[in-house]
Design a protein around this motif. Structure first.
Motif, PDB file in Angstrom:
ATOM      1  N   LEU A  48       0.803  -1.218   0.000  1.00  0.00           N
ATOM      2  CA  LEU A  48       0.000   0.000   0.000  1.00  0.00           C
ATOM      3  C   LEU A  48       0.839   1.272   0.000  1.00  0.00           C
ATOM      4  CD1 LEU A  48      -2.857  -1.067   2.438  1.00  0.00           C
ATOM      5  CD2 LEU A  48      -3.056  -0.640  -0.015  1.00  0.00           C
ATOM      6  N   VAL A  49       2.085   1.201   0.446  1.00  0.00           N
ATOM      7  CA  VAL A  49       2.909   2.412   0.452  1.00  0.00           C
ATOM      8  C   VAL A  49       3.801   2.519  -0.782  1.00  0.00           C
ATOM      9  CG1 VAL A  49       2.917   2.510   2.971  1.00  0.00           C
ATOM     10  CG2 VAL A  49       4.814   1.416   1.784  1.00  0.00           C
ATOM     11  N   GLU A  50       3.785   1.523  -1.652  1.00  0.00           N
ATOM     12  CA  GLU A  50       4.664   1.584  -2.815  1.00  0.00           C
ATOM     13  C   GLU A  50       4.417   2.793  -3.717  1.00  0.00           C
ATOM     14  OE1 GLU A  50       5.277  -1.938  -5.046  1.00  0.00           O
ATOM     15  OE2 GLU A  50       5.734  -3.171  -3.304  1.00  0.00           O
ATOM     16  N   PRO A  51       3.172   3.293  -3.852  1.00  0.00           N
ATOM     17  CA  PRO A  51       2.985   4.490  -4.682  1.00  0.00           C
ATOM     18  C   PRO A  51       3.461   5.780  -4.023  1.00  0.00           C
ATOM     19  CG  PRO A  51       0.941   3.235  -4.446  1.00  0.00           C
ATOM     20  CD  PRO A  51       1.887   2.730  -3.417  1.00  0.00           C
ATOM     21  N   LEU A  52       3.858   5.724  -2.755  1.00  0.00           N
ATOM     22  CA  LEU A  52       4.173   6.929  -1.990  1.00  0.00           C
ATOM     23  C   LEU A  52       5.666   7.244  -2.052  1.00  0.00           C
ATOM     24  CD1 LEU A  52       2.030   6.293   1.224  1.00  0.00           C
ATOM     25  CD2 LEU A  52       1.346   7.436  -0.899  1.00  0.00           C
TER      26      LEU A  52
ATOM     27  N   ALA B 166      -4.315  11.680  12.904  1.00  0.00           N
ATOM     28  CA  ALA B 166      -3.727  10.845  11.862  1.00  0.00           C
ATOM     29  C   ALA B 166      -2.229  10.681  12.099  1.00  0.00           C
ATOM     30  CB  ALA B 166      -3.966  11.470  10.489  1.00  0.00           C
ATOM     31  N   SER B 167      -1.672   9.627  11.526  1.00  0.00           N
ATOM     32  CA  SER B 167      -0.232   9.371  11.625  1.00  0.00           C
ATOM     33  C   SER B 167       0.344   9.188  10.231  1.00  0.00           C
ATOM     34  CB  SER B 167       0.046   8.113  12.455  1.00  0.00           C
ATOM     35  OG  SER B 167      -0.398   8.268  13.788  1.00  0.00           O
ATOM     36  N   PRO B 168       1.631   9.452  10.050  1.00  0.00           N
ATOM     37  CA  PRO B 168       2.256   9.246   8.748  1.00  0.00           C
ATOM     38  C   PRO B 168       2.258   7.769   8.358  1.00  0.00           C
ATOM     39  CG  PRO B 168       3.626  10.625  10.171  1.00  0.00           C
ATOM     40  CD  PRO B 168       2.560  10.047  11.033  1.00  0.00           C
ATOM     41  N   ALA B 169       2.207   7.513   7.051  1.00  0.00           N
ATOM     42  CA  ALA B 169       2.252   6.127   6.572  1.00  0.00           C
ATOM     43  C   ALA B 169       3.515   5.427   7.064  1.00  0.00           C
ATOM     44  CB  ALA B 169       2.175   6.105   5.047  1.00  0.00           C
ATOM     45  N   LYS B 170       4.631   6.134   7.041  1.00  0.00           N
ATOM     46  CA  LYS B 170       5.888   5.550   7.508  1.00  0.00           C
ATOM     47  C   LYS B 170       5.803   5.181   8.982  1.00  0.00           C
ATOM     48  CE  LYS B 170       9.373   8.376   8.026  1.00  0.00           C
ATOM     49  NZ  LYS B 170      10.465   9.318   7.660  1.00  0.00           N
ATOM     50  N   TRP B 171       5.133   5.996   9.766  1.00  0.00           N
ATOM     51  CA  TRP B 171       4.989   5.702  11.188  1.00  0.00           C
ATOM     52  C   TRP B 171       4.172   4.430  11.399  1.00  0.00           C
ATOM     53  CZ3 TRP B 171       1.477   4.854  14.976  1.00  0.00           C
ATOM     54  CH2 TRP B 171       1.941   4.951  16.306  1.00  0.00           C
ATOM     55  N   HIS B 172       3.102   4.238  10.611  1.00  0.00           N
ATOM     56  CA  HIS B 172       2.313   3.010  10.730  1.00  0.00           C
ATOM     57  C   HIS B 172       3.184   1.783  10.446  1.00  0.00           C
ATOM     58  CE1 HIS B 172      -1.599   4.772  11.431  1.00  0.00           C
ATOM     59  NE2 HIS B 172      -1.500   5.546  10.362  1.00  0.00           N
ATOM     60  N   LEU B 173       3.998   1.855   9.392  1.00  0.00           N
ATOM     61  CA  LEU B 173       4.894   0.737   9.078  1.00  0.00           C
ATOM     62  C   LEU B 173       5.858   0.460  10.232  1.00  0.00           C
ATOM     63  CD1 LEU B 173       5.933   1.495   5.385  1.00  0.00           C
ATOM     64  CD2 LEU B 173       4.174  -0.097   6.168  1.00  0.00           C
ATOM     65  N   ALA B 174       6.342   1.523  10.851  1.00  0.00           N
ATOM     66  CA  ALA B 174       7.318   1.375  11.926  1.00  0.00           C
ATOM     67  C   ALA B 174       6.657   0.933  13.226  1.00  0.00           C
ATOM     68  CB  ALA B 174       8.061   2.686  12.133  1.00  0.00           C
ATOM     69  N   HIS B 175       5.521   1.511  13.561  1.00  0.00           N
ATOM     70  CA  HIS B 175       4.855   1.165  14.817  1.00  0.00           C
ATOM     71  C   HIS B 175       4.460  -0.309  14.845  1.00  0.00           C
ATOM     72  CE1 HIS B 175       2.126   1.060  18.197  1.00  0.00           C
ATOM     73  NE2 HIS B 175       1.151   0.667  17.397  1.00  0.00           N
TER      74      HIS B 175
ATOM     75  N   LEU C  61      11.997   6.164   4.893  1.00  0.00           N
ATOM     76  CA  LEU C  61      11.093   5.080   4.532  1.00  0.00           C
ATOM     77  C   LEU C  61      11.884   3.817   4.207  1.00  0.00           C
ATOM     78  CD1 LEU C  61       8.302   3.941   3.853  1.00  0.00           C
ATOM     79  CD2 LEU C  61       8.508   4.999   1.577  1.00  0.00           C
ATOM     80  N   GLY C  62      12.991   3.960   3.477  1.00  0.00           N
ATOM     81  CA  GLY C  62      13.810   2.800   3.145  1.00  0.00           C
ATOM     82  C   GLY C  62      14.382   2.118   4.369  1.00  0.00           C
ATOM     83  N   GLU C  63      14.799   2.904   5.354  1.00  0.00           N
ATOM     84  CA  GLU C  63      15.338   2.319   6.584  1.00  0.00           C
ATOM     85  C   GLU C  63      14.258   1.582   7.369  1.00  0.00           C
ATOM     86  OE1 GLU C  63      19.013   5.365   7.615  1.00  0.00           O
ATOM     87  OE2 GLU C  63      16.953   5.977   8.079  1.00  0.00           O
ATOM     88  N   VAL C  64      13.053   2.127   7.372  1.00  0.00           N
ATOM     89  CA  VAL C  64      11.948   1.450   8.045  1.00  0.00           C
ATOM     90  C   VAL C  64      11.648   0.125   7.351  1.00  0.00           C
ATOM     91  CG1 VAL C  64       9.470   1.556   8.531  1.00  0.00           C
ATOM     92  CG2 VAL C  64      10.922   3.528   9.029  1.00  0.00           C
ATOM     93  N   LEU C  65      11.665   0.112   6.019  1.00  0.00           N
ATOM     94  CA  LEU C  65      11.421  -1.132   5.296  1.00  0.00           C
ATOM     95  C   LEU C  65      12.525  -2.155   5.552  1.00  0.00           C
ATOM     96  CD1 LEU C  65      10.112   0.326   1.921  1.00  0.00           C
ATOM     97  CD2 LEU C  65       8.772  -0.863   3.660  1.00  0.00           C
TER      98      LEU C  65
END
Length: 426
Positions: A32-36, A49-58, A110-114
């Motif tokens: 879902l975050v690939e287009p971002l 609301a929270s950032p998309a990156k934060w959701h991935l990290a949390h 974002l790359g580091e979170v991934l």
């Protein structure tokens, strides 16, 4: 849009259902975050609301904190400083960054979170077949599924603030079929059992706030067989719905005065903002992005009322909320190339279009006890000042909802896919 998640391979047929669910959920978050862009994934449009990156990290912090730390001997956190950034509200887990500051986290990228997600996915592999970890893993999967829906609604709110109206999806949802005349599910009343008891195979998991199962007394009532539509909401507006104090609860009328609201969130003249950008508003589609105050005012205008959570559940009991035909394709898996932007489409099902407001306060059921430890903070401490919503939305991961599910929000909040199903007394 790209279709493959970066760090979780497709589950093989030899893996357990739990391992397959873990892999699919982790993959969907990343697809879902690939287009971002990194900038898209970092912005925070409001405190709710929270950032998309934060959701991935949390969600990754959750696996580290509640599974890997306690069940993998000698496990060392990927980065010792990151728990401060990605703890959400768990007081037992110590200090954390203020919620409204999540959008200031330009680092990690974002790359580091991934990369962190990939490392945690690998570390989790031996636990996925450990019976001692089963219940926590099921909770973690459900937790990440909730954040998938939040990711979708939060990024929609952020993109809406951009004057360019950028699209996350190329394909807009198609038009809905006319809703037709309002029909009703009638119920004779009496004693009903509500809440989760864990006995049915399709209800093997539930959050703690869904139980214990208990008895309630219902008076005879009827629940609408469809949701209120955009066209019907336009009639409410044209008839002065936002200008008639007698329709509104006192707090709701104060909200209208403070905000100047005259329509649901994301509406402008003839259009609505979607994940595919600004689109012509579909009069036949269910209205969404309304709050509790708006839902209650419309019900008063229509000469009806909101259902209680127990009335809604009594009608929904025995129906399958896990595979609704109206559930959005993007929430079925990580193959998103043919999926249209998530949007309610209408129909006779109770599940899958919009979370539906009830007039029930979000309170503990009789004999409710929160779980021991930090995971006990998951639901119980929020049982104050919020209202229960039932069903599921077009952004809910398939299989995530059921008749006993209790979503909850504060009465002024609009940014979720929230809609309205009317009820009346018999």
């Amino acid at each position: 849009m790209p279709t493959e998640a970066s760090s979780v391979p497709a589950a093989s047929s030899e893996e357990t259902p739990l391992a397959q669910s873990f892999a699919a959920t982790r993959a969907l978050s990343e697809a879902l975050v690939e287009p971002l862009s990194d900038a898209d994934a970092t912005i925070q449009s409001m405190e709710d609301a929270s950032p998309a990156k934060w959701h991935l990290a949390h969600t990754t912090w959750f696996w580290e904190t509640f599974l890997l730390r306690d069940h993998v001997p000698g496990y060392e956190r990927y980065d010792a400083d990151w728990p401060f950034l990605f703890n959400s509200y768990y007081e037992a887990e110590g200090a954390r960054i203020a919620r409204f500051s999540r959008g200031l986290l330009s680092r990690p990228t974002l790359g580091e979170v991934l990369d962190w997600r990939a490392a945690v996915n690998e570390a989790m592999e031996p636990l996925l077949s450990d019976p001692a970890c089963k219940d926590l893993i099921r909770l973690g999967i459900a937790h990440e599924q909730q954040h998938i829906e939040l990711l979708l609604t939060d990024i929609k709110h952020a993109l809406w603030h951009n004057p360019l109206g950028p699209a996350m999806w190329d394909a807009a949802p198609g038009p809905s079929a006319p809703a037709g005349e309002q029909g009703w599910h009638e119920h004779p009343g009496g004693i009903a059992l509500v809440g989760h008891d864990g006995s049915a195979p399709d209800e093997a998991f539930a959050f703690d706030n869904e139980g214990p199962r208990h008895r309630v007394l219902l008076e005879p009532f009827a629940l609408a067989d469809r949701l209120v539509t955009n066209g019907e909401w336009a009639e409410f507006i044209a008839d002065g719905g936002y200008d008639t104090a007698s329709l509104w609860l006192s707090d709701g009328w104060a909200w209208v005065g403070e905000t100047g609201a005259r329509a649901p969130l994301y509406w402008r003249e003839g259009e609505a903002f979607t994940h595919a950008g600004w689109q012509k508003r579909d009069p036949h589609a269910p209205v969404t992005h309304i709050n509790y105050f708006e839902a209650d005012a419309f019900a008063s205008w229509a000469g009806m009322r909101l259902p209680t959570e127990f009335e809604w559940e009594a009608i929904a009991r025995g129906q399958d909320g896990s595979a609704s035909a109206t559930a959005h394709d993007a929430c079925a898996g990580n193959q998103l190339d043919d999926a249209a932007a998530p949007a309610p489409r209408g129909g006779k099902e109770l599940f899958g279009d919009c979370w539906q407001f009830t007039r029930s306060a979000y309170l503990p059921y009789p004999r409710f006890r929160p779980a021991a430890g930090a995971v006990g903070e998951y639901n119980g401490k929020f049982m104050s000042g919020q209202f229960v919503l039932k069903g599921a939305s077009c952004a809910t991961v398939r299989g995530h909802s059921r008749a006993s599910y209790r979503n909850f929000f504060y009465p002024h909040q609009q940014w979720q896919f929230t809609g309205l199903r009317l009820a009346r007394d018999l």
